[in-house]
Design an enzyme around this catalytic site. Structure first.
Site, mmCIF file in Angstrom:
data_model
loop_
_atom_site.group_PDB
_atom_site.id
_atom_site.type_symbol
_atom_site.label_atom_id
_atom_site.label_comp_id
_atom_site.label_asym_id
_atom_site.label_seq_id
_atom_site.Cartn_x
_atom_site.Cartn_y
_atom_site.Cartn_z
ATOM 1 N N ASP A 32 37.929 21.411 -12.373
ATOM 2 C CA ASP A 32 36.252 20.417 -12.072
ATOM 3 C C ASP A 32 35.946 19.561 -13.584
ATOM 4 O O ASP A 32 35.497 19.958 -14.212
ATOM 5 C CB ASP A 32 35.351 20.199 -10.796
ATOM 6 C CG ASP A 32 34.567 19.428 -10.249
ATOM 7 O OD1 ASP A 32 35.366 18.818 -8.660
ATOM 8 O OD2 ASP A 32 34.408 18.582 -10.472
ATOM 9 N N ILE A 33 35.966 18.282 -13.611
ATOM 10 C CA ILE A 33 35.200 17.535 -14.515
ATOM 11 C C ILE A 33 33.447 17.895 -14.717
ATOM 12 O O ILE A 33 33.289 17.789 -15.757
ATOM 13 C CB ILE A 33 35.418 16.047 -14.554
ATOM 14 C CG1 ILE A 33 35.228 15.567 -16.134
ATOM 15 C CG2 ILE A 33 35.088 15.632 -13.798
ATOM 16 C CD1 ILE A 33 36.358 14.489 -16.526
ATOM 17 N N HIS A 102 41.241 17.203 -1.312
ATOM 18 C CA HIS A 102 41.106 18.224 -2.645
ATOM 19 C C HIS A 102 40.029 19.518 -1.332
ATOM 20 O O HIS A 102 39.159 19.267 -1.432
ATOM 21 C CB HIS A 102 40.286 17.653 -3.728
ATOM 22 C CG HIS A 102 39.074 16.972 -3.699
ATOM 23 N ND1 HIS A 102 39.239 15.759 -3.104
ATOM 24 C CD2 HIS A 102 37.875 17.165 -3.697
ATOM 25 C CE1 HIS A 102 38.189 14.930 -2.904
ATOM 26 N NE2 HIS A 102 37.163 16.001 -3.585
ATOM 27 N N HIS A 104 37.777 21.873 -3.204
ATOM 28 C CA HIS A 104 36.536 22.744 -4.000
ATOM 29 C C HIS A 104 36.111 24.613 -4.173
ATOM 30 O O HIS A 104 36.802 24.404 -2.995
ATOM 31 C CB HIS A 104 35.316 22.598 -4.004
ATOM 32 C CG HIS A 104 35.080 21.287 -3.926
ATOM 33 N ND1 HIS A 104 34.584 20.549 -4.935
ATOM 34 C CD2 HIS A 104 35.440 20.074 -2.579
ATOM 35 C CE1 HIS A 104 34.630 19.126 -5.156
ATOM 36 N NE2 HIS A 104 34.736 19.047 -3.711
#
Ligand code: 5GP
Ligand code: ZN
Length: 116
Positions: A32-33, A102, A104
């Site tokens: 994750d960015i 998505h 996480h």
């Protein structure tokens, strides 16, 4: 949203850069960015689907596969002992900001419950 304008579809097509930690025929996992924990990885199906509300019987294997990939990554990154959290945000009230399913995978610190 269609796949053509979708950020995660662009990452899958390698048109947008990401730190990839796993790839196979039907899924991709990348960091994750804006990580919310020391380990924060997103696991996505290569087939575009806005969110799980659009899921049907034909998606059982593809979606189930994401959980297996999460477990494999957790094993690879030594997360099994202390544990990890998996989160799927579906729709506005859940805080979903990218309309491509998505999972996480979060680990490396203690998480509270209930979530915010
Ligand atoms: P959501 O809020 O939809 O459940 O999660 C979307 C996640 O995508 C967020 O945690 C956000 O930080 C991450 N994200 C947004 N843009 C990018 C990007 O360009 N690259 C990567 N690697 N992650 C992103
Ligand atoms: Zn997409």
């Amino acid at each position: 949203m269609s796949g053509a304008e979708c950020l995660f579809c662009k990452i899958i097509e390698k048109k947008v850069t990401a730190i990839i930690v796993h790839e196979d025929e039907s899924s991709l996992a990348f960091r994750d960015i804006n990580p919310q924990a020391p380990t924060h990885i997103l696991i996505v199906p290569k087939k575009h689907m806005d969110d799980l509300r659009g899921m049907n019987n034909a998606d059982r294997e593809g979606i189930g596969h994401l959980f297996l990939v999460a477990q494999q990554i957790a094993e690879k990154l030594n997360l099994l002992k202390n544990g990890y959290r998996m989160v799927i945000n579906n729709g506005r009230d859940a805080g979903q900001t990218v309309s491509h399913v998505h999972v996480h995978l979060l680990a490396g610190r203690r998480f509270s419950w209930p979530p915010g």
